[in-house]
Design an enzyme around this catalytic site. Sequence first.
Site, PDB file in Angstrom:
ATOM      1  N   CYS A  76      44.378  37.534  48.001  1.00  0.00           N
ATOM      2  CA  CYS A  76      43.773  36.992  46.787  1.00  0.00           C
ATOM      3  C   CYS A  76      44.010  35.490  46.756  1.00  0.00           C
ATOM      4  CB  CYS A  76      44.367  37.653  45.548  1.00  0.00           C
ATOM      5  SG  CYS A  76      43.624  37.108  43.993  1.00  0.00           S
ATOM      6  N   LEU A  77      42.957  34.744  46.452  1.00  0.00           N
ATOM      7  CA  LEU A  77      43.101  33.294  46.388  1.00  0.00           C
ATOM      8  C   LEU A  77      44.021  32.856  45.257  1.00  0.00           C
ATOM      9  CD1 LEU A  77      39.400  32.253  47.090  1.00  0.00           C
ATOM     10  CD2 LEU A  77      41.324  32.285  48.698  1.00  0.00           C
TER      11      LEU A  77
ATOM     12  N   HIS B 220      39.243  41.512  38.522  1.00  0.00           N
ATOM     13  CA  HIS B 220      39.627  40.227  37.929  1.00  0.00           C
ATOM     14  C   HIS B 220      39.048  40.051  36.533  1.00  0.00           C
ATOM     15  CE1 HIS B 220      41.952  38.042  40.893  1.00  0.00           C
ATOM     16  NE2 HIS B 220      41.084  38.299  41.852  1.00  0.00           N
TER      17      HIS B 220
ATOM     18  N   GLN C  89      39.590  33.127  37.916  1.00  0.00           N
ATOM     19  CA  GLN C  89      40.396  32.473  38.940  1.00  0.00           C
ATOM     20  C   GLN C  89      40.245  30.957  38.933  1.00  0.00           C
ATOM     21  OE1 GLN C  89      39.007  35.442  42.157  1.00  0.00           O
ATOM     22  NE2 GLN C  89      41.066  34.831  42.802  1.00  0.00           N
TER      23      GLN C  89
ATOM     24  N   GLY D 181      35.311  36.122  48.045  1.00  0.00           N
ATOM     25  CA  GLY D 181      34.992  36.451  46.667  1.00  0.00           C
ATOM     26  C   GLY D 181      35.793  35.577  45.733  1.00  0.00           C
TER      27      GLY D 181
ATOM     28  N   HIS E   9      37.557  44.608  43.941  1.00  0.00           N
ATOM     29  CA  HIS E   9      38.593  43.582  43.793  1.00  0.00           C
ATOM     30  C   HIS E   9      38.150  42.513  42.799  1.00  0.00           C
ATOM     31  CE1 HIS E   9      41.809  40.840  45.534  1.00  0.00           C
ATOM     32  NE2 HIS E   9      41.023  39.976  44.908  1.00  0.00           N
ATOM     33  N   GLU E  10      36.921  42.001  42.983  1.00  0.00           N
ATOM     34  CA  GLU E  10      36.440  40.941  42.103  1.00  0.00           C
ATOM     35  C   GLU E  10      36.188  41.458  40.693  1.00  0.00           C
ATOM     36  OE1 GLU E  10      36.824  38.028  43.082  1.00  0.00           O
ATOM     37  OE2 GLU E  10      37.132  38.559  45.181  1.00  0.00           O
TER      38      GLU E  10
END
Length: 218
Positions: free
Chosen positions: A133-134, A179, A84, A79, A175-176
């Site tokens: 998380c990226l 953001h 991000q 994701g 989660h996404e």
Amino acid sequence: MGRIAGVAAMAFVVVAVVMGGLLGPLRGASGTVLPMSYAGDPVLRLVAPPYDAGEAGANATQQLAADLADTMAAQGGVGLAAPQVGQSRRMFVAQCEACAGVAPPLPVTVFINPALDIAESFGMPKVDLLEGCLSIPDYRALVPRYQIVTMETLDFSGNLHHMRATGYVAGLLQHEYDHLNGVLYIDKMDISSFCSTDNCNIYFKNAGVKNGTWAWLD
């Protein structure tokens, strides 16, 4: 969201999106791998503004979707949200094509102006997901998430659609979605479980929900 071990990064030149209730290709856009924004960057703490009604099908919207998909693939993630990559817009992409326990596999899917409905989870205990998380590389933690969610999204024609998701997929979408509201998983995690990826693979290898489902309702 973070990487899945053993999933090779791939370049996506088309993105699965909701088109009239079906999954179809992005219209002519090929993506670019964008630089990541990491924890501490103010963009990750902003509430992203929504798209206007006529923006869903704009070339810039489709280009960002393609860029997010290619960047997610290059990072080996499941994701990625627009903040991000430094863009405060209400869009994220998600995929679970190689996630063990997810049925059916979720192709790369774009969510525009998503809205989260948790009504089906009322009265249910939350379940833990082991999340990374990226934008916070090399760390993971257990995060309590709602078991069942419905996510509303626009397609590129401006039509509304709804995805119902359970378990791992529900957690991924939450989660996404977080953001887009300036929230990181570290804000919700069980702090005692926060660990490096290497230690996580030792001490929390079997922790967290692994199974999940999803389906379009319209």
